[in-house]
Design a protein around this motif. Structure first.
Motif, PDB file in Angstrom:
ATOM      1  N   CYS A 286       0.896  -0.993   0.068  1.00 21.63           N
ATOM      2  CA  CYS A 286       0.069   0.096  -0.164  1.00 21.63           C
ATOM      3  C   CYS A 286       0.897   1.294  -0.158  1.00 21.63           C
ATOM      4  O   CYS A 286       1.842   1.373   0.445  1.00 21.63           O
ATOM      5  CB  CYS A 286      -0.963  -0.009   1.153  1.00 21.63           C
TER       6      CYS A 286
ATOM      7  N   GLY B  49      -3.990   0.631  -1.351  1.00 25.46           N
ATOM      8  CA  GLY B  49      -4.490  -0.632  -0.988  1.00 25.46           C
ATOM      9  C   GLY B  49      -3.359  -1.697  -1.035  1.00 25.46           C
ATOM     10  O   GLY B  49      -3.636  -2.790  -0.578  1.00 25.46           O
TER      11      GLY B  49
ATOM     12  N   HIS C 267      -1.998  -2.930   5.565  1.00 22.98           N
ATOM     13  CA  HIS C 267      -1.581  -2.631   6.644  1.00 22.98           C
ATOM     14  C   HIS C 267      -3.114  -2.348   7.377  1.00 22.98           C
ATOM     15  O   HIS C 267      -3.963  -2.031   6.869  1.00 22.98           O
ATOM     16  CB  HIS C 267      -0.766  -1.248   6.563  1.00 22.98           C
TER      17      HIS C 267
ATOM     18  N   ASP D 260       0.430   3.886   1.755  1.00 21.22           N
ATOM     19  CA  ASP D 260       0.154   4.481   2.901  1.00 21.22           C
ATOM     20  C   ASP D 260       1.641   5.322   3.494  1.00 21.22           C
ATOM     21  O   ASP D 260       2.576   4.659   3.418  1.00 21.22           O
ATOM     22  CB  ASP D 260      -0.200   3.554   4.072  1.00 21.22           C
TER      23      ASP D 260
ATOM     24  N   CYS E  19      -6.077   1.209   7.115  1.00 19.72           N
ATOM     25  CA  CYS E  19      -6.081   1.532   5.645  1.00 19.72           C
ATOM     26  C   CYS E  19      -6.913   2.426   5.270  1.00 19.72           C
ATOM     27  O   CYS E  19      -8.036   2.043   5.445  1.00 19.72           O
ATOM     28  CB  CYS E  19      -5.854   0.088   4.864  1.00 19.72           C
ATOM     29  N   GLY E  20      -6.778   3.618   4.439  1.00 18.56           N
ATOM     30  CA  GLY E  20      -7.623   4.284   3.995  1.00 18.56           C
ATOM     31  C   GLY E  20      -8.757   3.549   2.950  1.00 18.56           C
ATOM     32  O   GLY E  20      -9.775   4.163   2.797  1.00 18.56           O
TER      33      GLY E  20
HETATM   34 ZN   LIG Z   1      -3.381   1.507   2.882  1.00 19.17          ZN
END
Ligand SMILES: [Zn+2]
Length: 165
Positions: free
Chosen positions: A36, A61, A89, A38, A92-93
Motif C-alpha cells: 500500500c 491498498g 496494513h 500509506d 488502511c484508507g
Molecule cells: Zn493503505
C-alpha cells in the motif's frame, strides 16, 4: 516554499553525499513487493532493505492490479526477482469508503463520468483482501508456480508485520 521545492533542496544535499551510483539494475535480494502507498509504511525500514535490494510496487491498498502484475512479471523475467510479498496494513484508507459511493461523489462534483479507473478496489476485510491479492498473483499464467507469494499485514501502531496464512 512548496513541499516540492523543499524536496529539491533536500535532494541537493542527498546528491552531495551520494555513493550508490555503482549499484546494478537487478535487485540484490531478488525480492519484489506489492505494498500500500500509506505514508506510515516505509517498506525499506520495515524489512531492513537497502537501496538496490528489492522492487517495491506501491498503490492505494497494495492491490495486485493489472499494472502491479505487469511490474511483477517484468521484475521476475527481466530482473531476476524470485520471491514476492504483498503488504497491506491496519487502519488502511481503503477501509473508509465504498467504490460506488466515491464514484458517485466524483461524478457529482465534477459533473462528468470517466471510464478509468474502472475500480478503486476499496475493501472491508484486510485479511481477505491480502488473500485475494495473493491468489490473483499466484493464478496468473505468466507467474511461475515456483515463486513464493506471501502476504502480510503491517500494524501501523506496533510496527510489526504479521503474515496472513
Ligand atoms: Zn493503505
Amino acid at each position: 516554499m512548496s513541499v516540492i521545492d523543499e524536496g529539491l533542496r533536500a535532494n541537493q544535499e542527498y546528491a552531495k553525499a551520494f555513493q550508490l551510483g555503482h549499484l546494478p539494475m537487478p535487485p540484490g535480494r531478488k525480492l519484489a513487493i506489492v505494498a500500500c502507498m500509506d505514508a506510515r509504511l516505509t517498506v525499506e525500514q520495515v524489512l531492513g532493505l537497502k537501496t538496490g535490494d528489492a522492487h517495491i510496487i506501491r498503490n492505494a491498498g497494495g492491490i495486485a492490479t493489472d499494472d502491479a502484475i505487469r511490474s511483477l512479471i517484468i521484475s521476475h523475467y527481466l530482473l531476476g526477482t524470485q520471491e514476492f510479498m504483498i503488504i497491506n496494513h491496519t487502519d488502511c484508507g481503503m477501509l473508509t469508503f465504498k467504490d460506488d459511493e466515491l464514484k458517485a461523489q466524483l461524478q457529482q462534483s465534477t459533473h462528468t463520468t470517466a471510464s478509468e479507473p474502472a475500480a478503486f478496489h476499496s475493501f472491508t476485510d484486510i485479511e481477505k483482501n491480502v488473500r485475494e491479492q495473493i491468489q490473483k498473483v499466484k493464478s496468473h499464467p505468466w507467474i511461475p508456480g515456483g515463486i513464493p507469494v506471501r502476504g502480510f499485514i503491517y500494524d501501523v501502531r506496533s510496527g510489526k508485520l504479521n503474515e496472513v496464512i
